[in-house]
Design a protein around this motif. Structure first.
Motif, mmCIF file in Angstrom:
data_model
loop_
_atom_site.group_PDB
_atom_site.id
_atom_site.type_symbol
_atom_site.label_atom_id
_atom_site.label_comp_id
_atom_site.label_asym_id
_atom_site.label_seq_id
_atom_site.Cartn_x
_atom_site.Cartn_y
_atom_site.Cartn_z
ATOM 1 N N GLU A 42 -13.785 13.979 43.108
ATOM 2 C CA GLU A 42 -15.160 13.626 42.516
ATOM 3 C C GLU A 42 -15.294 12.191 42.429
ATOM 4 O O GLU A 42 -14.372 11.458 41.943
ATOM 5 C CB GLU A 42 -15.451 14.218 41.496
ATOM 6 C CG GLU A 42 -15.429 15.547 41.333
ATOM 7 C CD GLU A 42 -15.610 16.594 39.729
ATOM 8 O OE1 GLU A 42 -15.564 15.728 38.886
ATOM 9 O OE2 GLU A 42 -16.110 17.543 39.932
ATOM 10 N N ARG B 280 -15.158 19.895 35.099
ATOM 11 C CA ARG B 280 -14.232 18.608 35.347
ATOM 12 C C ARG B 280 -12.681 19.192 34.982
ATOM 13 O O ARG B 280 -12.693 19.696 34.135
ATOM 14 C CB ARG B 280 -14.670 17.679 33.913
ATOM 15 C CG ARG B 280 -16.274 17.549 34.107
ATOM 16 C CD ARG B 280 -16.588 16.455 35.210
ATOM 17 N NE ARG B 280 -15.751 15.195 34.774
ATOM 18 C CZ ARG B 280 -15.705 14.120 35.633
ATOM 19 N NH1 ARG B 280 -16.721 14.134 36.687
ATOM 20 N NH2 ARG B 280 -15.179 12.966 35.394
ATOM 21 N N SER C 95 -18.409 23.301 47.855
ATOM 22 C CA SER C 95 -19.095 22.269 47.034
ATOM 23 C C SER C 95 -19.653 22.829 45.913
ATOM 24 O O SER C 95 -19.949 22.254 44.694
ATOM 25 C CB SER C 95 -19.902 21.244 48.011
ATOM 26 O OG SER C 95 -20.806 22.234 48.376
ATOM 27 N N SER D 196 -19.821 12.136 47.285
ATOM 28 C CA SER D 196 -19.739 12.196 45.833
ATOM 29 C C SER D 196 -18.733 13.299 45.655
ATOM 30 O O SER D 196 -18.098 13.563 44.574
ATOM 31 C CB SER D 196 -20.969 12.834 45.043
ATOM 32 O OG SER D 196 -21.458 14.147 45.688
ATOM 33 N N GLY D 197 -18.225 13.947 46.792
ATOM 34 C CA GLY D 197 -17.056 14.737 46.490
ATOM 35 C C GLY D 197 -16.194 14.961 47.895
ATOM 36 O O GLY D 197 -16.864 14.893 49.156
ATOM 37 N N THR E 275 -10.171 19.199 44.799
ATOM 38 C CA THR E 275 -11.473 18.307 44.650
ATOM 39 C C THR E 275 -11.423 16.957 43.988
ATOM 40 O O THR E 275 -11.101 16.716 43.019
ATOM 41 C CB THR E 275 -12.588 19.144 43.989
ATOM 42 O OG1 THR E 275 -12.775 20.657 44.423
ATOM 43 C CG2 THR E 275 -14.086 18.675 43.909
ATOM 44 N N LYS F 38 -19.009 22.773 40.970
ATOM 45 C CA LYS F 38 -20.207 22.099 40.336
ATOM 46 C C LYS F 38 -20.144 22.076 38.867
ATOM 47 O O LYS F 38 -20.394 23.115 38.499
ATOM 48 C CB LYS F 38 -21.586 22.468 41.008
ATOM 49 C CG LYS F 38 -22.800 21.498 40.807
ATOM 50 C CD LYS F 38 -23.879 21.976 41.799
ATOM 51 C CE LYS F 38 -24.876 20.914 41.550
ATOM 52 N NZ LYS F 38 -25.185 20.208 42.773
#
Length: 98
Positions: free
Chosen positions: A46, A90, A83, A32-33, A44, A87
């Motif tokens: 995503e 965006r 990570s 997922s990342g 990052t 979290k």
């Protein structure tokens, strides 16, 4: 390695394959990342079903396949557990690519 030796670039093809250049460190990655340090800051990626297919920090190149949902640049120093740092956040491109 200097910024001039490995300038940073990002290329995505149909949101299914990505090439990142100018990578100085890989912090972590999972499906997922992908959490990277580049010559332009922390990056990052995503997505879903992400897989690192090329990991060459000597040449500063990382290639990833999967479904890209967003990317986020951060000029701050990476945390020990990168990570947790992003979290729920965006980036600008993340909102456009979702």
């Amino acid at each position: 390695m200097t910024d001039m030796e490995h300038p940073h670039s990002f290329f995505a093809n149909n949101r299914e394959s990505m090439t990142v250049r100018g990578v100085t460190e890989v912090l972590s990655f999972d499906e997922s990342g992908v959490f990277l340090v580049t010559t332009c800051g922390q990056l990052t990626l995503e997505g879903t079903n992400l897989h690192v297919t090329v990991l060459n920090t000597k040449d500063g190149v990382v290639e990833v396949t999967g479904k890209l949902c967003g990317l986020l640049y951060d000029d701050n120093e990476p945390t020990i557990n990168g990570s947790d740092k992003h979290k729920g956040k965006r980036g600008l491109f993340g909102r456009f690519l979702s």
